[in-house]
Design an enzyme around this catalytic site. Structure first.
Site, PDB file in Angstrom:
ATOM      1  N   ARG A  18     -11.404  -4.340   8.932  1.00 29.37           N
ATOM      2  CA  ARG A  18     -11.991  -5.434   8.424  1.00 29.37           C
ATOM      3  C   ARG A  18     -11.023  -6.482   8.528  1.00 29.37           C
ATOM      4  O   ARG A  18      -9.864  -6.690   8.810  1.00 29.37           O
ATOM      5  CB  ARG A  18     -12.099  -5.172   6.889  1.00 29.37           C
ATOM      6  CG  ARG A  18     -10.901  -4.840   5.986  1.00 29.37           C
ATOM      7  CD  ARG A  18     -11.017  -4.663   4.420  1.00 29.37           C
ATOM      8  NE  ARG A  18      -9.949  -4.220   3.926  1.00 29.37           N
ATOM      9  CZ  ARG A  18      -9.867  -3.673   2.609  1.00 29.37           C
ATOM     10  NH1 ARG A  18     -10.868  -3.565   2.007  1.00 29.37           N
ATOM     11  NH2 ARG A  18      -8.627  -3.703   1.992  1.00 29.37           N
ATOM     12  N   ASP A  39      -6.924   2.644  11.124  1.00 27.11           N
ATOM     13  CA  ASP A  39      -6.962   2.266   9.840  1.00 27.11           C
ATOM     14  C   ASP A  39      -6.728   3.462   8.780  1.00 27.11           C
ATOM     15  O   ASP A  39      -7.243   4.271   9.118  1.00 27.11           O
ATOM     16  CB  ASP A  39      -8.225   1.158   9.302  1.00 27.11           C
ATOM     17  CG  ASP A  39      -7.799   0.269   8.404  1.00 27.11           C
ATOM     18  OD1 ASP A  39      -7.568   0.536   7.385  1.00 27.11           O
ATOM     19  OD2 ASP A  39      -8.140  -1.091   8.848  1.00 27.11           O
ATOM     20  N   ASP A  65      -2.228   5.744   8.870  1.00 30.22           N
ATOM     21  CA  ASP A  65      -1.533   5.084   8.136  1.00 30.22           C
ATOM     22  C   ASP A  65      -0.170   4.657   8.737  1.00 30.22           C
ATOM     23  O   ASP A  65       0.471   5.807   9.256  1.00 30.22           O
ATOM     24  CB  ASP A  65      -1.167   6.180   7.064  1.00 30.22           C
ATOM     25  CG  ASP A  65      -0.098   5.689   5.988  1.00 30.22           C
ATOM     26  OD1 ASP A  65       0.685   4.779   6.186  1.00 30.22           O
ATOM     27  OD2 ASP A  65       0.115   6.396   4.844  1.00 30.22           O
ATOM     28  N   VAL A  66      -0.001   3.299   8.870  1.00 29.92           N
ATOM     29  CA  VAL A  66       0.897   3.181   9.871  1.00 29.92           C
ATOM     30  C   VAL A  66       2.485   3.436   9.432  1.00 29.92           C
ATOM     31  O   VAL A  66       3.474   3.392  10.295  1.00 29.92           O
ATOM     32  CB  VAL A  66       1.264   1.295   9.973  1.00 29.92           C
ATOM     33  CG1 VAL A  66      -0.217   1.128  10.771  1.00 29.92           C
ATOM     34  CG2 VAL A  66       1.419   0.657   8.785  1.00 29.92           C
ATOM     35  N   ASN A  92      -1.421  -5.093  13.249  1.00 33.60           N
ATOM     36  CA  ASN A  92      -1.856  -6.026  12.269  1.00 33.60           C
ATOM     37  C   ASN A  92      -1.882  -5.346  10.918  1.00 33.60           C
ATOM     38  O   ASN A  92      -1.810  -6.296   9.772  1.00 33.60           O
ATOM     39  CB  ASN A  92      -3.366  -6.407  12.661  1.00 33.60           C
ATOM     40  CG  ASN A  92      -4.063  -6.916  11.547  1.00 33.60           C
ATOM     41  OD1 ASN A  92      -3.951  -7.947  11.228  1.00 33.60           O
ATOM     42  ND2 ASN A  92      -4.891  -6.261  10.841  1.00 33.60           N
ATOM     43  N   TYR A 161       6.930 -10.332   0.526  1.00 33.40           N
ATOM     44  CA  TYR A 161       5.862 -10.443   1.651  1.00 33.40           C
ATOM     45  C   TYR A 161       6.570 -11.434   2.710  1.00 33.40           C
ATOM     46  O   TYR A 161       6.819 -11.089   3.853  1.00 33.40           O
ATOM     47  CB  TYR A 161       4.677 -11.053   1.155  1.00 33.40           C
ATOM     48  CG  TYR A 161       3.835 -11.257   2.246  1.00 33.40           C
ATOM     49  CD1 TYR A 161       3.246 -10.087   2.736  1.00 33.40           C
ATOM     50  CD2 TYR A 161       3.321 -12.289   2.747  1.00 33.40           C
ATOM     51  CE1 TYR A 161       2.343 -10.151   3.794  1.00 33.40           C
ATOM     52  CE2 TYR A 161       2.306 -12.655   3.999  1.00 33.40           C
ATOM     53  CZ  TYR A 161       1.679 -11.309   4.274  1.00 33.40           C
ATOM     54  OH  TYR A 161       0.666 -11.591   5.240  1.00 33.40           O
ATOM     55  N   LYS A 165       7.728 -10.154   6.380  1.00 36.07           N
ATOM     56  CA  LYS A 165       7.014 -10.878   7.582  1.00 36.07           C
ATOM     57  C   LYS A 165       8.230 -11.718   8.300  1.00 36.07           C
ATOM     58  O   LYS A 165       8.008 -11.643   9.656  1.00 36.07           O
ATOM     59  CB  LYS A 165       5.980 -11.797   7.356  1.00 36.07           C
ATOM     60  CG  LYS A 165       4.603 -11.136   6.689  1.00 36.07           C
ATOM     61  CD  LYS A 165       4.040 -10.200   7.756  1.00 36.07           C
ATOM     62  CE  LYS A 165       2.959  -9.528   7.213  1.00 36.07           C
ATOM     63  NZ  LYS A 165       2.343  -8.530   8.315  1.00 36.07           N
ATOM     64  N   THR A 198      -9.814 -14.160   3.718  1.00 31.28           N
ATOM     65  CA  THR A 198     -10.279 -12.631   3.685  1.00 31.28           C
ATOM     66  C   THR A 198      -9.993 -12.168   2.273  1.00 31.28           C
ATOM     67  O   THR A 198      -9.576 -12.955   1.395  1.00 31.28           O
ATOM     68  CB  THR A 198      -9.359 -11.941   4.593  1.00 31.28           C
ATOM     69  OG1 THR A 198      -7.948 -12.333   4.140  1.00 31.28           O
ATOM     70  CG2 THR A 198      -9.641 -12.709   5.929  1.00 31.28           C
TER      71      THR A 198
END
Length: 267
Positions: A18, A39, A65-66, A92, A161, A165, A198
């Site tokens: 999504r 995902d 699950d990354v 992503n 976060y 990043k 989003t």
């Protein structure tokens, strides 16, 4: 870009069920790529893959699950076996947990580090292993890591976060250097998207209200827009088009770069 310029290429998009991930998957598919959606959201992910398939795109879904290396191995193997190759990875998947510095929780920081840093590193690891000469795919390729404008600005309430990043940015550059020096034939770049409406973006807006930084969601959005020279939020298509560019041969001499897609917010 040239129509169907990614024909014959195969992509794995994490967090592709999504939002921005789904938009990137669609943009790659529109250029002719086959796309595997990776995902943790199985039902939504399968639906996204099915939507792509209905438009004539060769697609699939892989539970991913990354943070789990075994799931990375299975997802890459499925991409190669089901779609016939592996040329593009879009890292992503990511999470954001809002907190003022005085309220930050260790468990929240660790969770963001696990998904946003460890997940990206594992993705690059398994992409390199598959794409390099002698790998399961073995034709080189492109890795795109999705960072954030949060890596380039000081914005309140996103200390964890922003830190994770920023790490994505640094890891991108180190990985690009390694891939080049070791002859993998893989380019590695990253994007810094601005805030998009989003589910994740609007949750941040709501969280800004809850921590006392804005009177309501509209005020929170207005705060972002006021700091953006182009005077609007990002649209997922803005981000997806930039991602497609960095995954394609239109950017064939670009590696180790970070592209802002933030309306000028981070300049």
């Amino acid at each position: 870009m040239v129509e169907k310029s990614l024909a014959g290429r195969t992509a794995l998009v994490t967090g592709g069920a999504r939002g921005i991930g789904a938009a990137i998957a669609q943009a790659l598919a529109a250029l002719g790529a086959s796309v595997m959606i990776g995902d943790i959201l199985a039902d939504v992910g399968r639906e996204t893959a099915s939507t792509l398939a209905k438009s004539g795109v060769k697609s699939g879904f892989a539970q991913l699950d990354v943070t789990d290396e075994a799931q990375w191995e299975k997802a890459v193997a499925a991409t190669v076996s089901e779609l016939g190759g592996f040329d593009i990875l879009v890292n992503n998947a990511g999470i954001e947990i809002t907190s003022l510095v005085i309220d930050v929780k260790p468990e929240d920081l660790r969770r963001m580090c696990d998904v946003n840093i460890v997940g990206v590193a594992l993705g690059m690891k398994h992409a390199f292993r598959a794409m390099r000469p002698g790998g399961a795919a073995g034709k080189g390729g492109s890795v795109l890591n999705i960072a954030s404008v949060a890596a380039t600005i000081a914005f309140p309430a996103i200390v964890g976060y922003s830190g994770t990043k920023s790490a994505v940015d640094r890891m991108t550059r180190v990985a690009a250097m390694e891939a080049g020096k070791l002859g993998y034939g893989v380019r590695v770049n990253c994007l810094y998207p601005g805030l998009a409406p989003t589910e994740m973006g609007m949750k941040l807006a709501a969280d800004m209200v809850s921590v006392g930084l804005a009177a309501d969601i509209n005020a929170a959005v207005a705060l972002v827009v006021e700091q953006t020279p182009l005077a609007r939020l990002a649209e997922v298509s803005d981000i997806a088009d930039a991602a497609a560019f960095l995954c394609s041969d239109a950017s064939r001499f670009v590696t180790g770069a970070g592209l802002p897609v933030d309306g000028g917010m981070g300049m």
